[in-house]
Scaffold this active site. Structure first.
Site, PDB file in Angstrom:
ATOM      1  N   TYR A 121       0.997  -1.149   0.070  1.00  0.00           N
ATOM      2  CA  TYR A 121       0.094  -0.067   0.028  1.00  0.00           C
ATOM      3  C   TYR A 121       0.880   1.309   0.015  1.00  0.00           C
ATOM      4  CZ  TYR A 121      -3.451   3.368   1.579  1.00  0.00           C
ATOM      5  OH  TYR A 121      -4.138   4.498   1.744  1.00  0.00           O
ATOM      6  N   ASP A 132       9.344   2.679  -0.241  1.00  0.00           N
ATOM      7  CA  ASP A 132       8.370   3.337   0.453  1.00  0.00           C
ATOM      8  C   ASP A 132       8.455   2.999   1.971  1.00  0.00           C
ATOM      9  OD1 ASP A 132       6.183   4.224   1.888  1.00  0.00           O
ATOM     10  OD2 ASP A 132       4.581   3.441   0.412  1.00  0.00           O
ATOM     11  N   LYS A 190       4.701   8.433   9.028  1.00  0.00           N
ATOM     12  CA  LYS A 190       4.404   7.805  10.404  1.00  0.00           C
ATOM     13  C   LYS A 190       5.554   8.313  11.432  1.00  0.00           C
ATOM     14  CE  LYS A 190       1.386   4.553   8.397  1.00  0.00           C
ATOM     15  NZ  LYS A 190       1.238   3.812   7.025  1.00  0.00           N
TER      16      LYS A 190
HETATM   17  C1  LIG Z   1       0.510   4.423   5.759  1.00  0.00           C
HETATM   18  C2  LIG Z   1       1.342   4.018   4.713  1.00  0.00           C
HETATM   19  C3  LIG Z   1       1.189   5.112   3.537  1.00  0.00           C
HETATM   20  C4  LIG Z   1       0.259   6.215   3.455  1.00  0.00           C
HETATM   21  O1  LIG Z   1       0.499   7.111   4.400  1.00  0.00           O
HETATM   22  P1  LIG Z   1      -0.670   8.028   5.063  1.00  0.00           P
HETATM   23  O2  LIG Z   1       0.142   9.251   5.880  1.00  0.00           O
HETATM   24  O3  LIG Z   1      -2.031   7.235   5.693  1.00  0.00           O
HETATM   25  O4  LIG Z   1      -1.319   8.761   3.800  1.00  0.00           O
HETATM   26  C5  LIG Z   1       1.900   4.895   2.342  1.00  0.00           C
HETATM   27  N1  LIG Z   1       2.695   3.938   2.338  1.00  0.00           N
HETATM   28  C6  LIG Z   1       2.969   2.969   3.259  1.00  0.00           C
HETATM   29  C7  LIG Z   1       3.976   1.791   3.036  1.00  0.00           C
HETATM   30  C8  LIG Z   1       2.221   3.089   4.526  1.00  0.00           C
HETATM   31  O5  LIG Z   1       2.346   2.129   5.586  1.00  0.00           O
END
Ligand SMILES: *Cc1c(COP(=O)(O)O)cnc(C)c1O
Length: 428
Positions: free
Chosen positions: A142, A237, A270
């Site tokens: 994601y 990511d 995060k």
């Molecule tokens: C949480 C997450 C996102 C999206 O971040 P948001 O702050 O919720 O928009 C993108 N990539 C990864 C791997 C994530 O865990």
């Protein structure tokens, strides 16, 4: 005091599904979501005053636990100076310097407000820097809810992806190639077919959005080679893994195993906001020079680099650099995972689990899965019963079998024991 049920009914009148992010609605596991009134250290308390040991930690950011004194002080001090200016501040430089010090693959970084925004901008940057449109993503990863990333695999590798969300035009999904995670043969084939047209490959190096699945070492190694050979950029990511699986994030982990390894673009979120809306993406100067105001790739944000959010992120990053922080956090997480495995074995429940730093995953499967399809093959009813069994006993796990778990530094040995005791009963 309001009950969770009364709040959920009230919320559904004014907010679609009663929540501002779908997983919070407990659709996957059934039952009533807990409305959280406050958090303290390793615990969250719901509207009915019930206490839970928190293994979600806001889906990762709360690595120090809730209300850490140093972070709280930094946030309050920053708030007194002003909430937002829409002009540059010294604290943005400080946070950028702090991040770059810990992520040697990046020479410059841009701050934004959410992971979604950061990955969206990273893809645009990769496209702008390479002059190419197509990119690869992997099933089960994601990367936020940008249109071009809400895509699943098409009928074959020669065709492109299909949208996974209503409202995403098929045309938008046409540039996204979706492959199976950890499938080396598919990766080779996709590069053979599309290599010259690929702007980038985006990957969660340890996938935390299909529970917890590591990218295999040979897979990462070959991915790096293929990207370099074809002039495609490798985008890590690390919104979830960044400063969560270790001080040098997942890329530090892979760099320690693959000499000279580094991604081209990295995305964080995060933990770097410590619970405030903050995310970032960065790369070499050579790549970042394509970004406005230096280059032609446009990107902006009213609240980007927000002074209160940056104070929160900075204070958090300073705490996690204290000697022994990650050694201790990783040991705690490992004890949890090993304890759960032992309890499951005692009860004859098929179970596997893994962790890195303060992030973990467990599966009601005999072996650790390597891809999304295997993860989703878990017995859902069994998972849901386990989830509610734990929740009823005051342990708050992620309310979906495809989500990772998080341990905070505030978790005590007694909390760990209480968790294992609850698991023993729930698994029985
Ligand atoms: C949480 C997450 C996102 C999206 O971040 P948001 O702050 O919720 O928009 C993108 N990539 C990864 C791997 C994530 O865990």
């Amino acid at each position: 005091m309001s009950s969770n049920q009364a709040l959920f009914e009230r919320a559904q009148q004014v907010i679609p599904g009663g929540v501002n992010s779908p997983v919070r609605a407990f659709r996957a596991v059934g039952g009533t979501p807990r409305f959280i009134a406050r958090g303290e250290g390793a615990y969250i308390y719901d509207a009915e005053g019930r206490r839970y040991i928190d293994y979600i930690g806001s889906w990762g950011p709360m690595i120090l636990g809730h209300g850490h004194p140093a972070v709280l002080e930094a946030v309050l001090a920053a708030a007194r100076e002003g909430f937002s200016f829409g002009a540059p501040t010294e604290r943005e430089i400080e946070l950028a310097e702090e991040i770059l010090k810990l992520v040697p693959s990046m020479e410059q970084v841009r701050l934004v407000s959410s992971g979604t925004e950061a990955t969206m901008s990273a893809i645009r940057l990769a496209r702008g820097a390479t002059g190419r449109s197509k990119f690869i993503k992997f099933e089960g990863c994601y990367h936020g809810h940008t249109d071009s990333l809400l895509v699943k695999a098409g009928s074959g590798l020669a065709t492109f992806g299909n949208p996974t969300s209503a409202g995403v035009p098929a045309e938008v999904a046409q540039h996204t190639v979706v492959l199976e995670y950890n499938n080396l043969a598919q990766l080779e084939e996709a590069f053979a077919l599309h290599g010259r047209e690929l702007a980038c490959v985006i990957i969660e190096p340890i996938a935390g959005n299909m529970n917890f699945v590591r990218a295999a070492l040979p897979f990462v190694k070959r991915l790096r080679e293929l990207c370099s050979e074809h002039g495609a950029l490798l985008v890590f990511d690390e919104v979830m893994t960044g400063f969560r699986v270790g001080l040098h994030s997942a890329q530090g982990h892979y760099a320690s195993l693959i000499p000279g390894f580094k991604p081209d673009i990295s995305v964080f979120g995060k933990v770097i906001g410590g619970g405030m809306p903050l995310a970032a993406f960065g790369a070499s100067r050579e790549i970042m020079k394509h970004l406005a105001p230096l280059g032609g790739v446009y990107q902006a944000g009213t609240l980007s680099g927000n002074p209160v959010a940056t104070a929160c992120g900075l204070a958090t990053l300073r705490e996690i650099q204290k000697p022994g922080f990650f050694t201790e956090l990783a040991a705690k997480t490992r004890r949890l995972v090993d304890g759960l495995k032992a309890v499951a074995a005692q009860n004859g429940v098929p179970f596997s689990a893994d962790s890195e730093g303060g992030m973990f995953g467990f599966f009601l499967l005999p072996e650790l899965p390597q891809n999304y399809q295997t993860v989703m093959g878990t017995d859902k009813d069994r998972f849901n019963r386990f989830f509610h069994g734990m929740l009823d006993r005051g342990v708050y796990l992620a309310p979906a079998l495809y989500e990772a778990g998080f341990v905070s530094a505030a978790l005590s040995e007694a909390d760990l024991q209480a968790t294992l005791d609850a698991a023993r009963e729930a698994l029985r």
